[in-house]
Scaffold this motif. Structure first.
Motif, short mmCIF file in Angstrom:
data_model
loop_
_atom_site.label_atom_id
_atom_site.label_comp_id
_atom_site.label_asym_id
_atom_site.label_seq_id
_atom_site.Cartn_x
_atom_site.Cartn_y
_atom_site.Cartn_z
N VAL A 219 -14.15 26.03 -22.09
CA VAL A 219 -13.06 25.50 -22.90
C VAL A 219 -11.72 25.61 -22.18
O VAL A 219 -10.81 24.82 -22.44
CB VAL A 219 -13.00 26.21 -24.27
N PHE A 220 -11.60 26.57 -21.28
CA PHE A 220 -10.37 26.69 -20.52
C PHE A 220 -10.20 25.49 -19.59
O PHE A 220 -9.11 24.94 -19.46
CB PHE A 220 -10.35 28.00 -19.70
N ALA A 221 -11.29 25.07 -18.95
CA ALA A 221 -11.25 23.89 -18.09
C ALA A 221 -10.94 22.64 -18.92
O ALA A 221 -10.19 21.76 -18.48
CB ALA A 221 -12.57 23.71 -17.35
N GLU A 222 -11.50 22.58 -20.13
CA GLU A 222 -11.21 21.45 -21.01
C GLU A 222 -9.73 21.41 -21.37
O GLU A 222 -9.10 20.34 -21.37
CB GLU A 222 -12.06 21.53 -22.27
N MET A 223 -9.16 22.57 -21.70
CA MET A 223 -7.74 22.61 -22.05
C MET A 223 -6.87 22.24 -20.85
O MET A 223 -5.88 21.51 -21.00
CB MET A 223 -7.38 24.00 -22.58
N GLU A 224 -7.26 22.73 -19.67
CA GLU A 224 -6.49 22.38 -18.47
C GLU A 224 -6.58 20.90 -18.19
O GLU A 224 -5.58 20.26 -17.81
CB GLU A 224 -7.02 23.19 -17.29
N ALA A 225 -7.78 20.32 -18.37
CA ALA A 225 -7.96 18.89 -18.15
C ALA A 225 -7.12 18.09 -19.15
O ALA A 225 -6.51 17.07 -18.80
CB ALA A 225 -9.43 18.51 -18.25
N GLU A 226 -7.09 18.55 -20.41
CA GLU A 226 -6.30 17.86 -21.43
C GLU A 226 -4.81 17.94 -21.11
O GLU A 226 -4.06 16.97 -21.31
CB GLU A 226 -6.59 18.46 -22.80
N GLU A 227 -4.38 19.11 -20.62
CA GLU A 227 -2.98 19.26 -20.24
C GLU A 227 -2.61 18.33 -19.09
O GLU A 227 -1.54 17.70 -19.09
CB GLU A 227 -2.69 20.71 -19.84
N ARG A 228 -3.52 18.23 -18.10
CA ARG A 228 -3.26 17.32 -16.98
C ARG A 228 -3.23 15.88 -17.46
O ARG A 228 -2.38 15.09 -17.03
CB ARG A 228 -4.34 17.49 -15.90
N ALA A 229 -4.17 15.53 -18.36
CA ALA A 229 -4.19 14.16 -18.88
C ALA A 229 -2.92 13.87 -19.66
O ALA A 229 -2.35 12.75 -19.54
CB ALA A 229 -5.41 13.97 -19.77
N GLU A 230 -2.43 14.85 -20.44
CA GLU A 230 -1.20 14.65 -21.19
C GLU A 230 -0.02 14.49 -20.25
O GLU A 230 0.87 13.65 -20.50
CB GLU A 230 -0.98 15.83 -22.13
N GLU A 231 0.01 15.26 -19.18
CA GLU A 231 1.09 15.13 -18.19
C GLU A 231 1.05 13.76 -17.52
O GLU A 231 2.09 13.15 -17.28
CB GLU A 231 0.97 16.24 -17.14
N GLU A 232 -0.18 13.29 -17.23
CA GLU A 232 -0.31 11.96 -16.62
C GLU A 232 0.15 10.87 -17.58
O GLU A 232 0.81 9.91 -17.18
CB GLU A 232 -1.76 11.73 -16.20
N ARG A 233 -0.23 11.02 -18.87
CA ARG A 233 0.22 10.04 -19.87
C ARG A 233 1.74 10.05 -20.00
O ARG A 233 2.38 9.01 -20.11
CB ARG A 233 -0.45 10.31 -21.22
N LYS A 234 2.30 11.26 -19.98
CA LYS A 234 3.75 11.37 -20.08
C LYS A 234 4.43 10.74 -18.86
O LYS A 234 5.44 10.02 -19.01
CB LYS A 234 4.15 12.84 -20.18
N ALA A 235 3.87 10.98 -17.67
CA ALA A 235 4.44 10.39 -16.46
C ALA A 235 4.33 8.87 -16.50
O ALA A 235 5.25 8.16 -16.09
CB ALA A 235 3.73 10.94 -15.23
N ALA A 236 3.19 8.38 -17.03
CA ALA A 236 3.01 6.93 -17.12
C ALA A 236 4.03 6.32 -18.08
O ALA A 236 4.59 5.24 -17.82
CB ALA A 236 1.59 6.61 -17.59
N ARG A 237 4.29 7.03 -19.22
CA ARG A 237 5.29 6.52 -20.16
C ARG A 237 6.68 6.51 -19.53
O ARG A 237 7.45 5.57 -19.74
CB ARG A 237 5.28 7.38 -21.43
#
Length: 259
Positions: A219-237
């Protein structure tokens, strides 16, 4: 090397799962050093008491060696949870024995703790939240995901908790009659003899159950992956906003340049 000689992906992943399980159990239960820290104070107490029947000397020696092991771990910057638990256990034993004047009471807190822990394993297994899963979940980086998302591991944790509970209850069933009927030295040597074998049996059964279970969900890897995905979405926005701003600026500049 023939195709039969080559390890398959399934064999490799199974070996990896076993290695991870072994490492997690080693960390959770302290390994060889943790066992030594568990046995040594009681061994010293019963050895000294067997020789000279001096309760105060035996109790103080056991407490001193427990504190020394904590100091050594602190000096080496190692984890001290196992050493500290030993200090508390020995400390309570010393207080009980000194208060009652009965050397057998040195062992009583540890025996009560063992019985309470056995009941905790059994009750939590019956309640569907096996204690061994609560203990090992963070070490496997799965936290409580096994409760709802990984039924195979929940079943393994339940079996392991039953094993720990029944083994510890069996140990208590041997020790408490000796507490009432045997003398201090007899109780002490039997208790020392029962320190490691039941523990190793419970750890082995836990390893067997978990080695056959599905791998843990990290679950830690999942949370880290979600955080990275959120950062990527934020950067894309942000990039999208910047592009719109550049397009708007270009349009405005073009209008100003018209004759």
């Amino acid at each position: 090397m023939t195709s039969l000689d080559k390890p398959t992906t399934e064999d490799t992943s199974a070996d990896d799962a076993r290695a991870v399980t072994e490492a997690a159990l080693f960390e959770a239960f302290g390994g060889v050093r943790g066992m030594v820290e568990t046995v040594l104070p009681g061994l010293l107490f019963v050895s000294i008491y067997t020789i000279n029947k001096n309760l105060h000397m035996a109790a103080i020696a056991a407490l001193v060696v427990s504190l020394a092991m904590v100091v050594v771990r602190l000096a080496r910057k190692d984890t001290v949870k196992h050493a500290f638990s030993g200090v508390f256990g020995v400390g309570f034993g010393v207080v009980f024995a000194m208060m009652t004047g009965n050397a057998k009471d040195f062992y009583l807190p540890g025996m009560l703790y063992t019985t309470g822990l056995a009941l905790a394993y059994i009750i939590t297994a019956m309640a569907g939240v096996p204690l061994i899963g609560l203990m090992l979940g963070p070490i496997f980086r799965e936290n409580l995901s096994w409760r709802t998302r990984n039924p195979g591991r929940k079943k393994a944790y339940t079996k392991a908790s039953w094993a720990w509970g029944l083994i510890l209850l069996g140990k208590s069933a041997i020790l408490f009659p000796l507490y009432w009927w045997a003398d201090t030295t007899q109780l002490g040597w039997v208790l020392i003899a029962l320190k490691i074998p039941p523990f190793l049996l419970a750890v082995y059964l836990t390893w067997v159950f978990l080695a056959k279970a599905p791998p843990p969900i990290d679950v830690f890897a999942e949370m880290e992956a979600e955080e990275r995905a959120e950062e990527e979405r934020k950067a894309a926005r942000e990039q999208e906003k910047a592009r719109y701003a550049e397009d708007g600026e270009a349009t405005t500049t073009g209008r100003h340049r018209r004759p």
